[in-house]
Design a protein around this motif. Structure first.
Motif, short mmCIF file in Angstrom:
data_model
loop_
_atom_site.label_atom_id
_atom_site.label_comp_id
_atom_site.label_asym_id
_atom_site.label_seq_id
_atom_site.Cartn_x
_atom_site.Cartn_y
_atom_site.Cartn_z
N VAL A 1 25.72 28.72 -29.97
CA VAL A 1 25.40 27.59 -29.09
C VAL A 1 24.46 26.66 -29.84
O VAL A 1 23.37 27.05 -30.27
CB VAL A 1 24.76 28.08 -27.78
N THR A 2 24.88 25.43 -30.03
CA THR A 2 24.06 24.45 -30.73
C THR A 2 23.35 23.50 -29.77
O THR A 2 22.41 22.82 -30.15
CB THR A 2 24.92 23.63 -31.71
N ILE A 3 23.84 23.43 -28.52
CA ILE A 3 23.17 22.64 -27.47
C ILE A 3 22.84 23.61 -26.34
O ILE A 3 23.69 23.94 -25.53
CB ILE A 3 24.06 21.50 -26.96
N PRO A 4 21.62 24.12 -26.27
CA PRO A 4 21.29 25.14 -25.27
C PRO A 4 21.24 24.56 -23.87
O PRO A 4 20.95 23.37 -23.67
CB PRO A 4 19.91 25.64 -25.72
N LEU A 5 21.50 25.41 -22.88
CA LEU A 5 21.43 24.99 -21.49
C LEU A 5 20.00 24.63 -21.11
O LEU A 5 19.76 23.65 -20.40
CB LEU A 5 21.95 26.10 -20.58
N TYR A 6 19.03 25.41 -21.58
CA TYR A 6 17.62 25.15 -21.31
C TYR A 6 16.87 25.00 -22.64
O TYR A 6 17.13 25.74 -23.58
CB TYR A 6 16.99 26.28 -20.50
N ARG A 7 15.96 24.04 -22.69
CA ARG A 7 15.11 23.87 -23.86
C ARG A 7 13.76 23.33 -23.36
O ARG A 7 13.73 22.33 -22.63
CB ARG A 7 15.74 22.89 -24.83
#
Length: 371
Positions: A8-14
């Protein structure tokens, strides 16, 4: 062998931390002692300015709800009506203080709590409080009593009737951290600072109320405030809150322009606004939701059910609204740290999937579809 799923390169939470946030926390760490009453008071004062009411910060949810229980004179075994989208930290705090949850189902699209609470079979006390929860940054539509005067639900559970006096309204505002019309009507407002929240301080909670003597009585029952670094980080996050909320609203606006070709619907915007803590699509059936989830995950885009935890429901209690939400709703990344190229990539991938999947799939026949 099947090829491994790409990372995953664009996480759901950051976490929406900035350099200023980190420096504020490190500066506090360099001071002594670790528990700094001055830092805690500054943290509480920030909430008081924002909400125009008094605030008290606790290092743990258990102690916070224990103070509320003792102040109102609740007995062990008494019941608090909640919905399954309430963060587990609050449910665990209830159990730690020998209070029982009376579960209410939720609307499968908005997450708003419905009526008819169900309690554990051992919950023998009266209903002392109702937790009004604002899910996904969307204010609940009007006053929420949420407790029905009915009994004998069967199957090892019973519905809990109203006590002789009206229950205390505890308003959970973690998804709406700044005032909106109609918000802040409960006796006590509760802010959870753990987990994937708009204000991810990482520890403890804050209670607010317009009743100043009540807050001072709760403060006297507190053993110690949260640690200084958490309070310093919280102050920095509060200072940058308007900009981060504006960024979330900008990202939500891009998602609201999605073309789903009848495969799903976009979330409600709310008559009085919202804070966009989370953005979720409601797909037309569980099969379609699963197809989009796997498509995005194969593209390195984090997405999942909006219920990021597993609700701890007692055996024998079935909540059809919650089941529909878990199987048909899909949360997309919305954190303020999401970049413009990342958000554009998410939108483009959803459009590509909708174009392909919409042509290749027959109309759904799913029992979980809303009437």
């Amino acid at each position: 062998m099947p090829s491994p799923r790409p990372p995953v390169t664009i996480p759901l939470y950051r976490p929406d931390f900035t350099g200023d946030d980190a420096r504020a926390c490190l500066s506090q760490l360099a001071r002594a002692p670790f528990v700094d009453a001055g830092a805690a008071r500054a943290w509480e004062a920030g909430w008081e300015r924002l909400w125009e009411r008094r605030a008290v910060a606790f290092a743990s949810h258990d102690e916070a709800l224990g103070a509320v229980k003792g102040l109102f004179g609740w007995r062990s075994g008494d019941v608090v009506a909640v919905d399954p989208l309430l963060d587990p930290a609050w449910i665990e705090a209830l159990e730690a203080n020998w209070l029982h949850a009376a579960w209410r189902d939720v609307d499968p699209v908005t997450g708003w709590a419905l009526g008819g609470p169900l309690a554990r079979a051992e919950g023998s006390g009266v209903t002392r409080a109702v937790v009004t929860h604002h899910p996904f940054g969307l204010p609940v539509p009007g006053p929420d009593s949420g407790v029905e005067a009915r009994h004998d639900a069967g199957d090892g559970a019973r519905q809990v009737g109203l006590p002789d006096t009206a229950p205390v309204i505890l308003e959970e505002i973690s998804a709406i951290v700044h005032p909106l019309p109609g918000i802040g009507q409960g006796r006590i407002q509760m802010v959870n600072l753990e987990g994937p929240r708009i204000l991810p301080v990482g520890v403890g909670c804050v209670l607010l109320s317009t009743d100043e003597p009540l807050i001072e009585a709760l403060r006297k029952r507190r053993s110690r405030p949260p640690g200084g670094p958490a309070c310093a980080l919280g102050c920095a996050l509060l200072a940058s809150l308007p900009g981060r909320l504006e960024r979330r609203a900008e990202l939500a606006g891009r998602y609201l322009a999605l073309r789903l070709r009848g495969l799903g619907t976009l979330p409600a915007q709310g008559a009085h606004g919202r804070t966009w803590e989370l953005f979720h699509l409601m797909m037309r059936d569980a099969r379609t939701c699963s197809a989009l989830r796997h498509f995005l995950q194969r593209s390195g885009i984090g997405c999942a059910t909006p219920v990021w935890f597993a609700p701890r429901l007692p055996q024998g209690i079935l909540l059809p609204g919650l089941h529909a939400l878990q199987t048909r709703a899909l949360a997309l990344p919305l954190h303020a740290a999401l970049t413009n190229p990342e958000s554009k990539r998410i939108v483009n991938r959803i459009h590509r999937w909708a174009e392909r999947y919409g042509r290749s799939q027959p109309p759904p026949h799913d029992d979980a579809s809303p009437p």
